[in-house]
Design an enzyme around this catalytic site. Structure first.
Site, PDB file in Angstrom:
ATOM      1  CG  ASP A   1      17.446  -4.848   1.646  1.00  0.00           C
ATOM      2  OD1 ASP A   1      18.156  -3.988   1.113  1.00  0.00           O
ATOM      3  OD2 ASP A   1      17.597  -5.225   2.807  1.00  0.00           O
TER       4      ASP A   1
ATOM      5  CG  ASP B   1      19.220   0.567  -6.511  1.00  0.00           C
ATOM      6  OD1 ASP B   1      18.978   1.625  -5.907  1.00  0.00           O
ATOM      7  OD2 ASP B   1      20.345   0.291  -6.971  1.00  0.00           O
TER       8      ASP B   1
ATOM      9  CE1 TYR C   1      17.579  11.006   7.656  1.00  0.00           C
ATOM     10  CE2 TYR C   1      17.851  12.002   9.815  1.00  0.00           C
ATOM     11  CZ  TYR C   1      17.187  11.137   8.979  1.00  0.00           C
ATOM     12  OH  TYR C   1      16.138  10.399   9.458  1.00  0.00           O
TER      13      TYR C   1
END
Length: 363
Positions: free
Chosen positions: A76, A94, A183
């Site tokens: 994360d 990242d 998306y």
């Protein structure tokens, strides 16, 4: 005995997909987190080479039970909650930092990569530039690294990859796809890029189109199907749910356990069994009113009012009402375990336990 495997799956992908905050905090989200991956296994060779809106984090923790705690790496860009940090290996990653991702893959001898990082439908429309960066640039980083390191790559797709010109009842695996959200556009792009790299360079790319995924473990926020999670929390707290979709809006849905199992079974399937690189998977399809009626069998007091949100209603109206998953059932034996009755009973039980354990009132 399960083969030794190193699976690095960033929780960021999980948080980016499932733990959405308010729109004003979009730039601070963990949607840039990495994806997932396994250590090279002798059993996985060239013929059988070598993880929410699914609650991805739970799926990956379950994978640790199957493959071994040290063989699944979570990642994360934000500090993980205690239960994630103490469950096994965790690293900062990242998805936009190509060099660091390469170091993680090389240093940990990764063999599988599961890439969940994304901004969802409604959230992406509120920040198109960020969605393009995370959903497309991040994807390209992962595709290049998977190809460079001969990884088996899983990238989830979505009901949102279809558009108003697609067949809606049911939507087949192969058809016209003209989504109306960034998306959805980014997911179609991912499907086609993965298929292209598979045919041109042999990349073991695998993709499942998820329906709306229902889980107790992550709060809703930012997705078009999130009402189907929130309604259970409202039913057991206030007894009232205000739905942002019309009562007759039918969409495909799935319990998180089926979603996790489908992903694992698909990743384990020998390549020779796959006739496609992207498959639909289905379990059930229901409307807000139908799930409310099923909940009322357990909680007769539930009251539902409808206040359609124009953005999410427009998105829902462009999506299929059912998936045709006959190819997944034929090629690698997919079959769901949860119908609407089982889903409602399990969610009410799980939400009740969760609220009780957190000291929250239960009606």
């Amino acid at each position: 005995m399960q083969p030794s495997m190193r699976l690095c799956v960033p929780s960021a992908a999980v948080l980016g997909l499932f733990c959405r905050g308010c729109l004003s905090r979009t730039r601070n989200w963990t949607s840039r987190s990495f994806s997932s991956l396994p250590r090279k296994m002798s059993r996985w060779n060239s013929e059988e080479p070598c993880s929410p809106h699914l609650n991805v984090i739970i799926s990956l923790l379950m994978s640790r039970k199957q493959y071994g705690t040290d063989n699944v790496i979570l990642s994360d860009i934000k500090k993980p909650p205690p239960h994630v940090f103490t469950s096994g290996p965790f690293v900062y990653a990242d998805v936009l930092d190509y060099k660091h991702l390469r170091e993680l893959i090389v240093n940990n001898r990764i063999t599988w990569l599961v890439h969940y990082s994304a901004l969802l439908s409604a959230v992406g429309e509120a920040n198109v530039a960020l969605a393009r960066k995370i959903n497309i640039t991040g994807l390209h980083n992962v595709l290049d690294l998977a190809l460079e390191n001969c990884l088996r790559l899983f990238v989830p797709s979505t009901i949102g990859a279809f558009g108003p010109s697609s067949p809606r009842d049911p939507a087949p695996d192969l058809c016209v796809q003209r989504p109306r959200t960034i998306y959805g556009v980014s997911k179609v792009h991912g499907e086609l890029m993965g298929e292209y790299l598979h045919h041109k360079y042999g990349l073991d790319f695998r993709c499942l189109r998820y329906p709306g995924v229902i889980s107790v473990n992550t709060p809703p926020g930012g997705g078009t199907t999130d009402y189907a999670v929130q309604i259970f929390h409202d039913a057991l707290s206030t007894g009232h749910h205000e739905c942002y979709l019309r009562p007759d809006t039918r969409l495909p849905m799935m319990h998180i356990s089926d979603c996790h199992r489908a992903t694992v079974e698909f990743m384990q399937a020998p390549e020779c069994q796959l006739s496609l690189r992207t498959y639909n998977i289905a379990a059930m399809s229901f409307t807000p009113e139908e799930v409310a009626q099923e909940i009322r069998k357990h909680l007769p007091h539930l009251k539902v009012t409808y206040n359609p949100d124009s953005v999410r209603q427009t998105i829902a109206d462009s999506w299929p009402v059912r998936f045709d998953d006959s190819n997944a059932r034929r090629d690698w034996g997919w079959a769901p375990a949860f119908g609407i009755e089982e889903l409602v009973a399990d969610m009410l039980h799980s939400v009740r336990d969760k609220r009780t354990n957190e000291g929250l009132p239960v009606s």
